[in-house]
Design an enzyme around this catalytic site. Structure first.
Site, PDB file in Angstrom:
ATOM      1  N   HIS A 164       0.804  -1.226   0.000  1.00  0.00           N
ATOM      2  CA  HIS A 164       0.000   0.000   0.000  1.00  0.00           C
ATOM      3  C   HIS A 164       0.836   1.275   0.000  1.00  0.00           C
ATOM      4  O   HIS A 164       0.350   2.339  -0.353  1.00  0.00           O
ATOM      5  CB  HIS A 164      -0.924   0.019   1.230  1.00  0.00           C
ATOM      6  CG  HIS A 164      -0.221   0.391   2.502  1.00  0.00           C
ATOM      7  ND1 HIS A 164       0.605  -0.491   3.175  1.00  0.00           N
ATOM      8  CD2 HIS A 164      -0.201   1.555   3.208  1.00  0.00           C
ATOM      9  CE1 HIS A 164       1.097   0.103   4.245  1.00  0.00           C
ATOM     10  NE2 HIS A 164       0.618   1.340   4.296  1.00  0.00           N
ATOM     11  N   GLY A 205       0.009   0.408  -5.063  1.00  0.00           N
ATOM     12  CA  GLY A 205      -0.778   0.065  -3.890  1.00  0.00           C
ATOM     13  C   GLY A 205      -1.505   1.265  -3.305  1.00  0.00           C
ATOM     14  O   GLY A 205      -2.680   1.176  -2.926  1.00  0.00           O
ATOM     15  N   GLU A 233       5.804  -3.406  10.076  1.00  0.00           N
ATOM     16  CA  GLU A 233       4.765  -4.221  10.696  1.00  0.00           C
ATOM     17  C   GLU A 233       4.709  -5.641  10.150  1.00  0.00           C
ATOM     18  O   GLU A 233       4.332  -6.572  10.866  1.00  0.00           O
ATOM     19  CB  GLU A 233       3.398  -3.554  10.489  1.00  0.00           C
ATOM     20  CG  GLU A 233       3.256  -2.216  11.204  1.00  0.00           C
ATOM     21  CD  GLU A 233       2.011  -1.466  10.768  1.00  0.00           C
ATOM     22  OE1 GLU A 233       1.386  -0.827  11.632  1.00  0.00           O
ATOM     23  OE2 GLU A 233       1.675  -1.511   9.556  1.00  0.00           O
ATOM     24  N   LEU A 234       5.077  -5.802   8.872  1.00  0.00           N
ATOM     25  CA  LEU A 234       4.997  -7.127   8.245  1.00  0.00           C
ATOM     26  C   LEU A 234       6.075  -7.272   7.180  1.00  0.00           C
ATOM     27  O   LEU A 234       6.080  -6.541   6.185  1.00  0.00           O
ATOM     28  CB  LEU A 234       3.621  -7.329   7.614  1.00  0.00           C
ATOM     29  CG  LEU A 234       3.413  -8.643   6.846  1.00  0.00           C
ATOM     30  CD1 LEU A 234       3.566  -9.842   7.784  1.00  0.00           C
ATOM     31  CD2 LEU A 234       2.060  -8.665   6.153  1.00  0.00           C
ATOM     32  N   LEU A 254       7.158  -9.138   4.223  1.00  0.00           N
ATOM     33  CA  LEU A 254       6.541 -10.033   3.248  1.00  0.00           C
ATOM     34  C   LEU A 254       7.484 -11.130   2.766  1.00  0.00           C
ATOM     35  O   LEU A 254       7.044 -12.078   2.111  1.00  0.00           O
ATOM     36  CB  LEU A 254       6.031  -9.221   2.053  1.00  0.00           C
ATOM     37  CG  LEU A 254       4.921  -8.218   2.365  1.00  0.00           C
ATOM     38  CD1 LEU A 254       4.538  -7.437   1.112  1.00  0.00           C
ATOM     39  CD2 LEU A 254       3.699  -8.916   2.951  1.00  0.00           C
ATOM     40  N   SER A 278       3.486  -7.486 -14.866  1.00  0.00           N
ATOM     41  CA  SER A 278       4.199  -6.467 -15.637  1.00  0.00           C
ATOM     42  C   SER A 278       4.235  -6.876 -17.101  1.00  0.00           C
ATOM     43  O   SER A 278       4.231  -8.069 -17.430  1.00  0.00           O
ATOM     44  CB  SER A 278       5.633  -6.325 -15.114  1.00  0.00           C
ATOM     45  OG  SER A 278       6.429  -5.575 -16.009  1.00  0.00           O
ATOM     46  N   SER A 279       4.314  -5.893 -17.981  1.00  0.00           N
ATOM     47  CA  SER A 279       4.385  -6.181 -19.414  1.00  0.00           C
ATOM     48  C   SER A 279       5.708  -6.830 -19.805  1.00  0.00           C
ATOM     49  O   SER A 279       5.824  -7.385 -20.908  1.00  0.00           O
ATOM     50  CB  SER A 279       4.205  -4.891 -20.216  1.00  0.00           C
ATOM     51  OG  SER A 279       5.225  -3.956 -19.900  1.00  0.00           O
ATOM     52  N   CYS A 280       6.706  -6.814 -18.910  1.00  0.00           N
ATOM     53  CA  CYS A 280       7.998  -7.408 -19.236  1.00  0.00           C
ATOM     54  C   CYS A 280       7.935  -8.936 -19.254  1.00  0.00           C
ATOM     55  O   CYS A 280       8.924  -9.589 -19.596  1.00  0.00           O
ATOM     56  CB  CYS A 280       9.075  -6.942 -18.272  1.00  0.00           C
ATOM     57  SG  CYS A 280       8.921  -7.618 -16.615  1.00  0.00           S
ATOM     58  N   TYR A 317      13.346 -10.284 -13.093  1.00  0.00           N
ATOM     59  CA  TYR A 317      12.073  -9.713 -12.653  1.00  0.00           C
ATOM     60  C   TYR A 317      10.919 -10.326 -13.437  1.00  0.00           C
ATOM     61  O   TYR A 317       9.884 -10.694 -12.866  1.00  0.00           O
ATOM     62  CB  TYR A 317      12.110  -8.199 -12.849  1.00  0.00           C
ATOM     63  CG  TYR A 317      10.826  -7.488 -12.486  1.00  0.00           C
ATOM     64  CD1 TYR A 317      10.460  -7.297 -11.154  1.00  0.00           C
ATOM     65  CD2 TYR A 317       9.987  -6.975 -13.474  1.00  0.00           C
ATOM     66  CE1 TYR A 317       9.293  -6.627 -10.811  1.00  0.00           C
ATOM     67  CE2 TYR A 317       8.818  -6.311 -13.146  1.00  0.00           C
ATOM     68  CZ  TYR A 317       8.481  -6.132 -11.820  1.00  0.00           C
ATOM     69  OH  TYR A 317       7.318  -5.470 -11.485  1.00  0.00           O
ATOM     70  N   LYS A 329       7.602 -12.561 -12.176  1.00  0.00           N
ATOM     71  CA  LYS A 329       6.213 -12.188 -12.457  1.00  0.00           C
ATOM     72  C   LYS A 329       5.475 -13.311 -13.202  1.00  0.00           C
ATOM     73  O   LYS A 329       4.285 -13.546 -12.970  1.00  0.00           O
ATOM     74  CB  LYS A 329       6.169 -10.887 -13.256  1.00  0.00           C
ATOM     75  CG  LYS A 329       6.533  -9.661 -12.435  1.00  0.00           C
ATOM     76  CD  LYS A 329       5.552  -9.472 -11.278  1.00  0.00           C
ATOM     77  CE  LYS A 329       5.834  -8.233 -10.467  1.00  0.00           C
ATOM     78  NZ  LYS A 329       4.882  -8.060  -9.346  1.00  0.00           N
ATOM     79  N   LEU A 365       3.942   2.041 -15.853  1.00  0.00           N
ATOM     80  CA  LEU A 365       3.117   2.896 -15.010  1.00  0.00           C
ATOM     81  C   LEU A 365       3.890   4.123 -14.527  1.00  0.00           C
ATOM     82  O   LEU A 365       5.116   4.092 -14.404  1.00  0.00           O
ATOM     83  CB  LEU A 365       2.618   2.108 -13.799  1.00  0.00           C
ATOM     84  CG  LEU A 365       1.775   0.870 -14.087  1.00  0.00           C
ATOM     85  CD1 LEU A 365       1.481   0.126 -12.789  1.00  0.00           C
ATOM     86  CD2 LEU A 365       0.480   1.245 -14.795  1.00  0.00           C
ATOM     87  N   HIS A 408      12.197   4.009 -12.953  1.00  0.00           N
ATOM     88  CA  HIS A 408      11.746   3.845 -14.324  1.00  0.00           C
ATOM     89  C   HIS A 408      11.906   5.156 -15.087  1.00  0.00           C
ATOM     90  O   HIS A 408      12.207   6.197 -14.515  1.00  0.00           O
ATOM     91  CB  HIS A 408      10.284   3.382 -14.344  1.00  0.00           C
ATOM     92  CG  HIS A 408      10.106   1.967 -13.910  1.00  0.00           C
ATOM     93  ND1 HIS A 408       9.541   1.616 -12.702  1.00  0.00           N
ATOM     94  CD2 HIS A 408      10.430   0.798 -14.518  1.00  0.00           C
ATOM     95  CE1 HIS A 408       9.521   0.292 -12.579  1.00  0.00           C
ATOM     96  NE2 HIS A 408      10.054  -0.227 -13.665  1.00  0.00           N
ATOM     97  N   ARG A 436      15.120  14.572 -13.448  1.00  0.00           N
ATOM     98  CA  ARG A 436      16.259  15.133 -14.175  1.00  0.00           C
ATOM     99  C   ARG A 436      15.923  16.498 -14.769  1.00  0.00           C
ATOM    100  O   ARG A 436      16.709  17.448 -14.690  1.00  0.00           O
ATOM    101  CB  ARG A 436      16.693  14.158 -15.267  1.00  0.00           C
ATOM    102  CG  ARG A 436      18.120  14.364 -15.756  1.00  0.00           C
ATOM    103  CD  ARG A 436      18.531  13.231 -16.663  1.00  0.00           C
ATOM    104  NE  ARG A 436      18.431  11.937 -16.004  1.00  0.00           N
ATOM    105  CZ  ARG A 436      18.527  10.771 -16.628  1.00  0.00           C
ATOM    106  NH1 ARG A 436      18.711  10.745 -17.945  1.00  0.00           N
ATOM    107  NH2 ARG A 436      18.431   9.636 -15.965  1.00  0.00           N
TER     108      ARG A 436
END
Length: 325
Positions: free
Chosen positions: A14, A19, A41-42, A44, A110-112, A139, A143, A169, A182, A190
């Protein structure tokens, strides 16, 4: 459409760009039980911690937007982190969702995932039909594994785990590191800094010839919620048992040179643009075929010029506290 505003919805990741946009969208719709957890807190990457979290929270739906992301430079320099962390995050969350009897989950890919030389525009059927782009292969493989995990749990346990594959995105809360981010956030920063310093030149990696498609993150959040809320019958009618993922994009693209020129205009940079051809270009073209998503009743609404203008304004207003690592 399947909507219960009282269900407990966990948005993993999030704090990131995607997120946070999903959380904004869910709140705007009226969801009142949105669950989030910070990295403190977590963790992953910790399977036991993730399982305990799911057991204690009694979650109904999951948006799996958590991931380690970055541009060409970051993917080249940190391939081990990109494959390890993404595999662990998705495996832990998807498996914990199943073990806790969460029936609905949306995995963001992802589109990759598509081959470097996939026919353009890229259709969902192009998955696993050719060699991946070497610069982000770790990566991409992670995915692809996430897509196949969702498919496998659906096949074996009759879960309703769906996957959406966004194009490139951009938007608020992105990572604005000049090298590890990205292309859009890197260029926005820049150009902003060049204007602040009064520079006469901005250098852009690559030849400027590759073509890319860009989607504003608020459109991505809208598409994600739309796909999640589709009736299962409608969703499955537009997918196949072994082809469960859906492309999300605008269906239009532009060259990196055109993108840079637009950002120069948005940032009011009046100097010259120089393209460093010693840096890698990456995939020659990446355009998503989005007819399946349109058939399901959704299409993008934010134009690139509008989105870039809004994103640059957000960056200017938040430049001190933006993510830049």
């Amino acid at each position: 459409m399947n909507r219960d505003l009282n269900q407990k919805v966990f948005v993993a990741g999030h704090g990131g760009m995607v997120g946070s946009a999903i959380v904004r969208k869910l709140k705007a719709i009226g969801y009142s039980n949105i669950i989030t957890a910070s990295r403190a807190e977590l963790n992953l990457l910790d399977q036991q911690a993730v399982q305990q979290f799911f057991t204690s929270q009694q979650i109904d739906q999951v948006y799996l937007a958590a991931a380690k992301v970055g541009g060409i430079h970051a993917n080249n320099v940190y391939p081990a982190e990109f494959i390890y962390e993404n595999l662990m995050i998705e495996a832990n969350i998807i498996h914990a969702s199943h073990q806790s009897d969460v029936q609905k989950l949306l995995f963001l890919g992802s589109s990759c995932i598509y081959p470097k030389h996939a026919e353009q525009p890229m259709r969902e059927e192009a998955l696993l039909t050719g060699v991946l782009e070497p610069t982000n292969e770790p990566y991409a493989i992670a995915k692809i594994a996430g897509i196949k995990m969702c498919e496998s749990y659906n096949r074996q346990y009759d879960r309703d785990y769906r996957s959406v594959m966004p194009t490139n995105l951009y938007g608020p809360h992105d990572n604005y590191h000049p090298e590890n981010s990205h292309v859009i956030p890197a260029l926005l920063r820049r150009f902003h800094e060049a204007v602040q310093r009064g520079d006469e030149e901005v250098v852009i990696w690559g030849s400027g010839k590759p073509m890319r498609e860009f989607l504003h993150v608020d459109d991505m959040a809208s598409a994600s919620v739309h796909v999640m809320e589709l009736d299962e019958k409608a969703y499955r009618a537009n997918t196949q048992p072994m082809l469960s993922h859906i492309n999300v994009g605008t269906g239009t693209d532009c060259t990196i040179r055109e993108l840079a020129e637009t950002i120069a205009s948005v940032s009011k940079f009046t100097g010259r643009l120089t393209f460093d051809v010693t840096k890698p270009d990456g995939t020659p073209r990446k355009l998503m075929e989005v007819s399946r998503l349109k058939a399901l009743g959704w299409e993008a609404s934010i134009s690139l010029s509008e989105g870039l203008s809004d994103t640059y304004q957000w960056y200017e207003n938040n430049v001190v506290g933006v993510r830049s690592k």
